[in-house]
Design an enzyme around this catalytic site. Structure first.
Site, PDB file in Angstrom:
ATOM      1  N   ALA A   1       4.260   4.178   3.266  1.00 40.44           N
ATOM      2  CA  ALA A   1       3.878   2.939   2.575  1.00 40.44           C
ATOM      3  C   ALA A   1       3.982   1.789   3.569  1.00 40.44           C
ATOM      4  CB  ALA A   1       4.792   2.694   1.377  1.00 40.44           C
ATOM      5  N   LYS A   2       3.441   0.640   3.199  1.00 38.35           N
ATOM      6  CA  LYS A   2       3.577  -0.571   4.014  1.00 38.35           C
ATOM      7  C   LYS A   2       3.217  -1.734   3.115  1.00 38.35           C
ATOM      8  CE  LYS A   2       4.476  -1.289   8.455  1.00 38.35           C
ATOM      9  NZ  LYS A   2       5.482  -0.541   9.203  1.00 38.35           N
ATOM     10  N   GLY A   3       3.767  -2.920   3.416  1.00 36.52           N
ATOM     11  CA  GLY A   3       3.435  -4.063   2.568  1.00 36.52           C
ATOM     12  C   GLY A   3       3.781  -5.363   3.237  1.00 36.52           C
TER      13      GLY A   3
ATOM     14  N   VAL B   1       0.868  -1.177   0.000  1.00 33.97           N
ATOM     15  CA  VAL B   1       0.000   0.000   0.000  1.00 33.97           C
ATOM     16  C   VAL B   1       0.902   1.223   0.000  1.00 33.97           C
ATOM     17  CG1 VAL B   1      -1.712   1.333   1.297  1.00 33.97           C
ATOM     18  CG2 VAL B   1      -1.872  -1.158   1.231  1.00 33.97           C
TER      19      VAL B   1
ATOM     20  N   ASP C   1      10.367  -5.387   8.584  1.00 35.23           N
ATOM     21  CA  ASP C   1       9.264  -5.266   9.532  1.00 35.23           C
ATOM     22  C   ASP C   1       9.123  -6.643  10.175  1.00 35.23           C
ATOM     23  OD1 ASP C   1       6.707  -4.784  10.774  1.00 35.23           O
ATOM     24  OD2 ASP C   1       6.346  -3.202   9.331  1.00 35.23           O
TER      25      ASP C   1
END
Length: 411
Positions: A101-103, A56, A142
């Site tokens: 952002a992150k995923g 995202v 992460d």
């Protein structure tokens, strides 16, 4: 309340304080792009396995998007959305030129071999390589990923785009990772705590600390606070919780954790109920584990005067209200744990320049950013007559909104 609902609630409150236009507010909430890809790999036994990977990308008004990649069996799209949005505000509060952002990939990394993880990471990178980039979107480790994962992404991305060390941060030092990165979030927590305490005429030395969570962030925070003369009376991790009213011997505890893989069974302390760790009598409570641990059930029992949010979203909004009525001062996660992303930014800068810094420079620059960040948050608190959480949210939101308007969002 889940992470997305809480983040949206804080966003709305901050937006109201700033008097943002409702159309702009809506535009800031919607992610710039959501990517979902299928990743099929041959397993070691020859069978095929399929996983869903996604990213995202929330906002890029202030610079390339930035955020972690997690490998976890339950990767919830809502949560990833919230975390991507939180990164947008966090980078703005830290005043570094990034968006959020992150995923991640929906998988159980514990059940995959090293070679399966490598194949999965490479396939994922092949699917998204044209949507990430040094000046577009810069991933980082992460939950369930580490420096090795970043090394594989770097290698796979470089096959398409030429050697690009700045494509990811949190890399191994040998591939252009930054010195001081491993301790960065914990060190940022120390600087944030120092800034807060000095506001009240106090210092780390002589204060009693309780730390929930003894992973990377919690253990580094404990070590650095201990070195500054702070008395850490209780810590916990997934194995259990321990307490010593005279102050834990942190160097011995770190050795114990290395050999026993947890705090449980540490000789120079009594074991206590893990749930009671948050309500232990102390001056400063540092939640450094999971989200949502401080809620309306336990908020009334909390005895700490200050809470420093080293974890993401540890305090529910309902608990926030209870605690503020009790006069507990909370340093919000969006500022308190921004040391990690700040040093990630330093790593990216070093990679782009092709010029590496020594560890002292990294730590000095981090201190400068954290202290300035605290001053900026306090300034917003004065302007809008609000608590530190709203001070941080209005600061971040205001910076993103201004950049968006200056770039011309209606064109």
């Amino acid at each position: 309340m889940n992470a997305l609902a809480a983040t949206n609630r804080n966003f709305k409150l901050a937006s109201r304080l700033l008097g943002l236009d409702s159309k702009l507010e809506k535009s800031l909430l919607i992610p710039f792009r959501e990517i979902k890809v299928e990743c099929t790999i041959p397993k070691d036994d020859g069978t095929l396995a399929s996983f869903v990977g996604f990213r995202v990308q929330h906002d890029n008004a202030r610079g390339p998007m930035k955020g972690g990649i997690r490998y976890h069996p339950e990767v919830d799209p809502d949560e990833v959305n919230a975390l991507a949005q939180l990164m947008t505000w966090k980078t703005a509060v830290a005043n570094i030129p990034y968006g959020g952002a992150k995923g991640g990939i929906g998988c159980n990394p514990g059940k995959l071999s090293l070679s399966e993880l490598e194949r999965l990471t490479r396939v994922f990178t092949q699917k998204i390589h044209d949507l990430i980039g040094v000046h577009t979107d810069v991933p980082a480790p992460d939950m369930g990923t580490n420096a090795q994962t970043m090394a594989w992404i770097l290698d796979e991305y470089s096959k398409f785009h030429g050697y690009s060390p700045a494509i990811v941060t949190g890399k191994p030092i040998d591939l252009g990772g930054s010195l001081g990165r491993e301790a960065a979030t914990g060190r940022g927590v120390l600087f944030a705590t120092e800034a807060l305490l000095s506001d009240y005429g106090l210092s780390i030395s002589g204060q009693r600390f309780v730390i929930q969570g003894f992973g990377n962030v919690g253990s580094w925070a404990a070590q650095l606070i201990h070195e500054k003369g702070g008395k850490i009376i209780a810590v916990s991790d997934i194995t259990g919780a321990i307490k010593n009213n005279e102050g834990l011997d942190i160097p011995s505890l770190l050795e114990h954790v290395k050999t026993d893989r947890g705090v449980k069974g540490f000789g120079k302390a009594n074991s206590i109920e893990p749930d009671s760790i948050l309500v232990e009598d102390c001056d400063v409570l540092i939640p450094a584990a999971l989200g949502g641990v401080i809620n309306r059930e336990n908020a009334n029992e909390i005895k700490a005067k200050f809470i420093v949010e080293a974890a993401n979203h540890p305090t529910d909004p309902e608990a926030d209200e209870i605690l503020s009525k009790k006069g507990v001062v909370i340093i919000p996660d969006i500022y308190a744990n921004s040391g990690g992303v700040t040093v990630s930014y330093f790593e990216w800068v070093q990679n782009i320049q092709g010029f590496m810094w020594d560890e002292e420079k990294v730590n000095d620059e981090l201190r400068t950013y954290m202290i300035q960040g605290y001053k900026n948050v306090k300034k917003m608190c004065k302007t809008h007559n609000c608590d530190l959480r709203m001070g941080a949210f209005t600061l971040g939101l205001n910076r993103v909104a201004r950049a968006t308007l200056l770039r011309g969002w209606e064109a």
